[in-house]
Design an enzyme around this catalytic site. Structure first.
Site, PDB file in Angstrom:
ATOM      1  N   CYS A  37       0.840  -1.202   0.000  1.00 45.49           N
ATOM      2  CA  CYS A  37       0.000   0.000   0.000  1.00 45.49           C
ATOM      3  C   CYS A  37       0.870   1.244   0.000  1.00 45.49           C
ATOM      4  O   CYS A  37       2.050   1.184   0.339  1.00 45.49           O
ATOM      5  CB  CYS A  37      -0.890   0.002   1.232  1.00 45.49           C
ATOM      6  N   TYR A 178      -5.892 -13.054  -4.025  1.00 48.05           N
ATOM      7  CA  TYR A 178      -5.407 -12.597  -2.718  1.00 48.05           C
ATOM      8  C   TYR A 178      -6.209 -13.265  -1.599  1.00 48.05           C
ATOM      9  O   TYR A 178      -7.432 -13.097  -1.538  1.00 48.05           O
ATOM     10  CB  TYR A 178      -5.550 -11.079  -2.663  1.00 48.05           C
ATOM     11  N   HIS A 181      -3.633 -11.918   5.042  1.00 45.64           N
ATOM     12  CA  HIS A 181      -3.580 -10.683   5.838  1.00 45.64           C
ATOM     13  C   HIS A 181      -4.895 -10.246   6.465  1.00 45.64           C
ATOM     14  O   HIS A 181      -5.014  -9.086   6.880  1.00 45.64           O
ATOM     15  CB  HIS A 181      -3.071  -9.509   4.960  1.00 45.64           C
ATOM     16  N   ASP A 273       3.119  -9.317   9.393  1.00 46.51           N
ATOM     17  CA  ASP A 273       3.956  -9.486   8.210  1.00 46.51           C
ATOM     18  C   ASP A 273       4.890  -8.294   8.037  1.00 46.51           C
ATOM     19  O   ASP A 273       5.980  -8.438   7.499  1.00 46.51           O
ATOM     20  CB  ASP A 273       3.056  -9.621   6.973  1.00 46.51           C
TER      21      ASP A 273
END
Ligand code: ADP
Ligand code: SF4
Length: 701
Positions: A37, A178, A181, A273
């Site tokens: 991001c 995806y 997370h 992470d």
């Protein structure tokens, strides 16, 4: 710095430069910028394209986007990521893919359907989840997601296929599924904690992986002939037996092992992470990655905040992964692969693991980086991490103060070719980072100094003077046409801060320390003494000092008017870890409590809501509140402005903490900005100093 011709890469790193097939496409090397991001997203697509392009130019074999919303039924507002809701979004995405291709890298796109991870504040649709649940947002939005019906599942699959086709049309080579997370509905399907379904999509690992299997198959069918289909998955939720654990995740990966073209292995939720260096070492994820290669013949990539080429080569050689995944190391140094290739290891700008970059996403503002001040400015201001335009005058520059601001200004001006004198009052370079990197957990902060000092060594046109505290007289005597005042700041000892804008009543014999006293090694409280740490700063320092005092055996009480310790560190993904560590070390944390007065042996504190006061015993009080700019020199020089012309001085510019204290990233940026703008076009200050994109107005009919 331009590459030197006489250098070549060390054969130890050859393994990092071997091409590798990823499904139908081939990466030219093993440097893989995983999705990350950046706070720019759909609002700043060209700035984003240039930022990714600089990484491709720097040698990364694969450069990916951040998460990209695939459909209006799942948005992640207020966060600003990319969008691929319909065909109208394709041109912005294509600009990013094109820019990555221009420099010879493969372009990856992370298609994301957040599901219960967002309240859909923008699209106002009811969020979808495997099972009904309150949305999993850190803002505790009073919104629940509903359980997906079979029809919803069919709709989701169709929408994902459509997004994959659009991503291909935009030019991407790798099109992600995806599932990691806690940011993707697919992750929630895999999780035994969140998936409470009793149909064929819930219950056993076989059932919980079914939707992922279907979406992987769909995506391959839609685009797999020409595009690679990576799958990003978390191998452990780190929630113990309540959540997804490694063995079960591996079982599920095993069931679909050959379906994706690449496994991108992540760990738990984002904060795990992307741990800061204070809480996790380089390569911390390796134990969670290494099992995956045994389960599949497909290439595997994983991250670990890798900045050391040896460590990177070891990842491949030891068979932990086939590609080295990096987000932050590629932000701090977009040219990391090229520097390894050219044998210029000493020029690598190593990530310090501070997560200021992450704060851009949380503040919905363009990404910035402590180490790389050009990050986010590649298109807006035309800055480049490795190039800076030649000087446009012969006028030398005097930089006073060798903290992050002064060091960055000196090295960037030196690279422009100016004659630079850097004068530092102390015997060390680095200013605040030299001091802070000695505190527990902050050793990596020293890299801010180390990189810049290393660069200065290579610049014969920069002279560094130690033990050179300058006053106005000596600056006038030196008579340098350009003077940069980067003299930093000192922590206040009077308690002035956010909550208390006026000095605290402090009894004359009370024992009070400022953070500078602590860092200077002042007589610290001994084991068993009662210490109050007052945090009215709210970033990391009060927490670090409390941790250090607890380690010494002090009975430590942490007072904050906020709801939690070091509250701003939510934006660096650290708050949870900080509070946990303080509690584990025995620090008592008192939230919503303000410090009112300091007496000898005690303090008065009050509840921020009721104002109810109490007296707390304290042998020593550490006040972490705010800083005073070290602006005496700037003021003295301003007072002697009529003498400048005779002395040959044209401009005096104050930068960094000496102007207004902020983060290390702000100081580095200020140094860079001075160097970039020197002798640039004259500015009144009225014009917007960067390029930006404006929303295109829709026709009114
Ligand atoms: P910043 O974050 O803005 O770079 P720092 O506080 O980290 O600021 O660094 C400021 C540096 O300036 C320190 O190393 C300090 O010793 C030095 N300094 C302060 N005043 C003077 C002065 N009058 N002459 C030379 N160096 C100074
Ligand atoms: Fe690394 Fe900090 Fe830069 Fe992020 S902001 S890339 S953590 S140095």
């Amino acid at each position: 710095m331009m590459p030197r011709d006489d250098t070549r890469r060390d054969p130890r790193y050859d393994v990092l430069f071997e091409p590798i097939a990823i499904g139908p496409v081939t990466a030219k090397n093993r440097f893989y910028q995983v999705p990350h991001c950046n706070g720019m997203g759909y609002r700043d697509p060209t700035a984003l394209a240039w930022m990714r392009g600089v990484k491709a130019e720097g040698g990364w074999g694969v450069v990916c986007t951040e998460e990209v919303e695939i459909h209006h039924t799942s948005d992640i507002a207020p966060y600003i990521e990319l969008r691929l809701w319909d065909d109208r979004d394709i041109p912005a995405l294509a600009r990013i893919a094109d820019r990555i291709h221009e420099f010879g890298a493969l372009a990856g796109i992370e298609l994301a359907y957040n599901g219960p991870n967002g309240p859909n504040s923008y699209g106002r649709e009811v969020p979808l989840a495997p099972s009904g649940m309150p949305v999993a947002t850190s803002d505790y939005d009073p919104v629940q997601a509903r359980a997906m019906t079979r029809r919803d599942i069919r709709d989701f699959r169709r929408r994902h296929r459509a997004a994959a086709r659009r991503a291909r049309e935009a030019g991407f080579d790798l099109i992600y599924v995806y599932a990691a997370h806690c940011l993707s509905v697919l992750h929630f399907f895999l999780s035994p904690l969140h998936n409470r379904r009793s149909d064929e999509y819930g219950g056993t690992p076989r059932n919980r992986v079914r939707l992922l299997e279907e979406v992987l198959t769909d995506t391959r069918e839609a685009v797999g002939d020409t595009c690679a289909v990576p799958c990003r998955i978390s191998t452990d939720e780190l929630l113990g037996p309540n959540g997804l654990e490694k063995a079960e995740a591996e079982e599920m990966i095993g069931l679909v092992a050959e379906l994706p073209d690449l496994w991108d292995v992540a760990l738990a939720a984002w904060e795990n992470d992307s741990q800061t260096s204070r809480f996790g070492p380089e390569g911390r994820q390796e134990p969670f990655i290494e099992g995956v290669k045994r389960l599949t013949t497909k290439p595997v990539v994983g991250v670990g905040r890798y900045t050391s080429p040896d460590r990177m080569a070891a990842v491949i050689r030891k068979g932990i992964a086939d590609l080295v995944g990096c987000a932050r190391p590629s932000i701090a140094d977009p040219f990391l692969p090229r520097k390894i290739e050219e044998g210029r290891l000493e020029d690598i700008r190593e990530c310090i693991g501070c997560n200021i970059c992450v704060s851009g996403d949380f503040s919905m503002s363009p990404i910035r980086c402590t180490q790389n001040p050009t990050m986010g400015e590649e298109w807006r201001k035309g800055w480049h991490p490795e190039r800076i335009r030649r000087r446009e005058s012969d006028k030398p520059v005097l930089v006073i103060g060798a903290g992050p601001a002064g060091l960055e200004a000196a090295q960037a001006l030196g690279k422009r070719g100016y004659e630079v004198t850097l004068a530092e009052r102390g015997a060390d370079l680095g200013g605040r980072v030299a001091r802070e990197c000695r505190l527990p957990g902050l050793a990596a902060w020293g890299r801010v100094r180390d990189y810049r000092v290393q660069q200065l060594h290579q610049l014969p046109n920069v002279e560094v003077y130690f033990d050179s505290g300058l006053d106005a007289g000596s600056v006038l005597e030196l008579g340098c046409p350009r003077v940069v005042v980067a003299t930093g700041a000192r922590w206040r000892a009077d308690g002035v801060g956010r909550h208390r804008p006026r000095p605290l009543p402090i009894a004359p014999r009370a024992r009070v320390l400022s953070p500078d006293d602590v860092m200077d090694g002042a007589a610290l409280p001994a084991a068993g003494e009662r210490v109050v740490v007052w945090d009215d700063d709210h970033y990391y320092l009060a927490g670090v000092i409390a941790e250090m005092l607890a380690e010494r055996g002090c009975e430590t009480l942490y007072l904050t008017p906020a709801s939690e310790a070091s509250t701003w560190t939510r934006r660096t993904l650290e708050q949870h870890f900080i509070q946990a560590r303080l509690l584990e070390k025995g620090v008592a944390i008192r939230s919503f409590t303000a410090l009112d007065a300091v007496a000898e042996g005690a303090v008065t504190a009050s509840c921020v809501f009721t104002g109810r006061t109490e007296s707390l015993e304290a042998d020593t009080v550490v006040l972490v509140t705010s800083r005073t700019p070290e602006d005496r020199l700037a003021a003295e020089l301003a007072g002697r402005a009529e003498d400048w012309a005779d002395a040959g001085i044209e401009t005096v510019t104050t930068i960094g903490d000496a102007l207004a204290p902020a983060t290390i990233a702000h100081a580095v940026y200020a140094g860079r900005r001075y160097a970039e703008e020197l002798d640039g076009p004259p500015r009144t200050g009225d014009e917007v100093p960067f390029r930006r994109e404006l929303a295109e107005l829709a026709p009114l009919d």
